[in-house]
Design a protein around this motif. Structure first.
Motif, short mmCIF file in Angstrom:
data_model
loop_
_atom_site.label_atom_id
_atom_site.label_comp_id
_atom_site.label_asym_id
_atom_site.label_seq_id
_atom_site.Cartn_x
_atom_site.Cartn_y
_atom_site.Cartn_z
N ALA A 11 0.83 -1.21 0.00
CA ALA A 11 0.00 0.00 0.00
C ALA A 11 0.86 1.25 0.00
CB ALA A 11 -0.93 0.00 1.21
N ILE A 12 1.96 1.21 0.74
CA ILE A 12 2.89 2.35 0.75
C ILE A 12 3.49 2.55 -0.64
CG2 ILE A 12 5.16 3.10 1.60
CD1 ILE A 12 4.38 1.85 4.30
N TYR A 13 3.91 1.46 -1.26
CA TYR A 13 4.47 1.59 -2.61
C TYR A 13 3.44 2.16 -3.58
CZ TYR A 13 6.04 0.62 -7.28
OH TYR A 13 6.37 0.77 -8.60
N ASP A 14 2.21 1.66 -3.51
CA ASP A 14 1.17 2.15 -4.42
C ASP A 14 0.92 3.64 -4.23
OD1 ASP A 14 0.85 -0.36 -5.52
OD2 ASP A 14 -0.88 -0.89 -4.29
N HIS B 100 6.38 6.52 -11.86
CA HIS B 100 7.54 5.62 -11.93
C HIS B 100 8.81 6.44 -12.05
CE1 HIS B 100 10.17 2.34 -13.14
NE2 HIS B 100 9.21 1.50 -12.81
N GLN B 101 9.85 6.04 -11.31
CA GLN B 101 11.07 6.84 -11.22
C GLN B 101 12.12 6.50 -12.30
OE1 GLN B 101 11.49 9.52 -8.75
NE2 GLN B 101 9.33 9.09 -9.16
N GLN C 184 11.35 5.26 -5.08
CA GLN C 184 10.24 6.01 -4.48
C GLN C 184 10.58 6.45 -3.07
OE1 GLN C 184 7.58 6.94 -6.10
NE2 GLN C 184 7.61 5.61 -7.90
N ILE C 185 11.25 5.60 -2.32
CA ILE C 185 11.66 5.94 -0.96
C ILE C 185 12.62 7.14 -0.98
CG2 ILE C 185 13.07 5.13 0.99
CD1 ILE C 185 11.81 2.35 0.52
N VAL C 186 13.55 7.12 -1.91
CA VAL C 186 14.49 8.24 -2.03
C VAL C 186 13.73 9.53 -2.35
CG1 VAL C 186 16.40 9.20 -3.38
CG2 VAL C 186 16.44 6.79 -2.70
N GLN C 187 12.76 9.44 -3.25
CA GLN C 187 11.99 10.63 -3.60
C GLN C 187 11.21 11.15 -2.41
OE1 GLN C 187 12.17 12.29 -6.51
NE2 GLN C 187 10.87 13.83 -5.59
N LEU C 188 10.60 10.26 -1.64
CA LEU C 188 9.85 10.67 -0.45
C LEU C 188 10.79 11.31 0.57
CD1 LEU C 188 7.20 10.73 1.19
CD2 LEU C 188 7.82 8.46 2.07
N CYS D 80 5.06 16.55 7.29
CA CYS D 80 4.12 15.45 7.47
C CYS D 80 2.75 15.71 6.83
CB CYS D 80 3.94 15.15 8.96
SG CYS D 80 5.45 14.57 9.77
N ASP D 81 2.34 16.96 6.81
CA ASP D 81 1.01 17.25 6.28
C ASP D 81 0.93 17.02 4.78
OD1 ASP D 81 2.80 19.44 6.04
OD2 ASP D 81 1.13 20.78 5.60
N ARG D 82 2.07 16.89 4.11
CA ARG D 82 2.08 16.67 2.67
C ARG D 82 2.49 15.25 2.29
NH1 ARG D 82 5.68 21.98 1.02
NH2 ARG D 82 4.87 23.37 2.63
N CYS D 83 2.78 14.43 3.27
CA CYS D 83 3.31 13.08 3.02
C CYS D 83 2.28 12.21 2.30
CB CYS D 83 3.71 12.43 4.33
SG CYS D 83 4.34 10.74 4.12
N PRO D 84 2.62 11.61 1.19
CA PRO D 84 1.67 10.79 0.43
C PRO D 84 1.20 9.54 1.15
CG PRO D 84 3.58 11.37 -0.91
CD PRO D 84 3.91 11.75 0.50
#
Length: 227
Positions: free
Chosen positions: A11-14, A22-23, A192-196, A207-211
């Motif tokens: 779910a986190i990945y999605d 896609h990166q 995706q983790i690096v981008q986050l 935190c208020d913008r975290c996907p």
């Protein structure tokens, strides 16, 4: 039935994929360029590492045979943007020597080696740590090995999946033990983790913008809980 932890990780990945798209990693023309880039990006941004790779290419030195025979003093000036360039020059040369000697400078020969022994051989090269080696295994050799970095530890400890101070191995097992061994998934998940981590889950988090802040209502970042 899918285990709850697996469901959460997927779910986190999605959510990240939906937010960032896609990166398309690793940004390189050849497998060897990926390998060299993985070494040069240690402790520096990819922008700096890419400049160093570009310098090697412009100088006609982005070649395993040439690098394996080069003096580190000739490599170092070309990779100054990557920082720690004297140390990295030695690491690049030593890696190139192993790549030529053990694997005939052929990414297919290298990728044909079983993952465990290949990982151990690369880790035996002075200066190559787990993150660098796993990056080579995943992005250059197509091995289903999950790459862990500081962003991974930060994000997944904040969301309660891991202790705040956690080893590389334990962090890696979180993914390898609960996700299918899919090269494409591992490839883009790490990106995706690096981008986050760069965009929102910084040392001072947004935190208020975290996907992933509201996935299923069951995940809650410890940072957000303090707000």
């Amino acid at each position: 039935m899918t285990a709850p932890l697996t469901e959460d990780l997927l779910a986190i990945y999605d959510a990240l994929h939906a937010a960032f798209g896609h990166q398309h990693w690793w940004p390189a023309k050849t497998a060897f360029e990926t390998m060299v880039g993985a070494i040069l990006t240690q402790n520096v941004s990819w922008t700096n590492a890419a400049q160093a790779v570009g310098n090697l290419e412009t100088a006609g030195m982005l070649d395993p045979g040439l690098l394996s025979a080069a003096d580190p003093g000739d490599i170092a000036p070309l990779i100054v943007p990557s920082r720690f360039y004297n140390q990295k020059a030695e690491r690049v040369r030593e890696f190139a020597r192993v790549y030529v000697t053990d694997y005939r400078a052929d990414p297919a020969v290298m990728a044909a080696v079983e993952t465990g022994p290949l990982r151990e051989r690369l880790l035996s090269i002075r200066g190559l740590g787990e993150e660098t080696v796993d990056t080579i295994l995943l992005y250059a050799c197509g091995k289903p090995v999950f790459v862990v970095d500081a962003y991974t530890r930060r994000i997944f400890s904040r969301y309660g999946f891991l202790p705040e101070k956690v080893s590389y191995d334990r962090t890696q097992r979180l993914f390898s033990d609960h996700l299918p061994p899919d090269v494409g998934l591992f490839n883009d998940y790490h990106a995706q983790i690096v981008q986050l981590g760069k965009s929102f889950c910084r040392k001072a988090p947004l935190c208020d913008r975290c996907p992933i802040r509201a996935i299923r209502g069951s995940l809650r970042c410890v940072c957000a809980a303090r707000v």
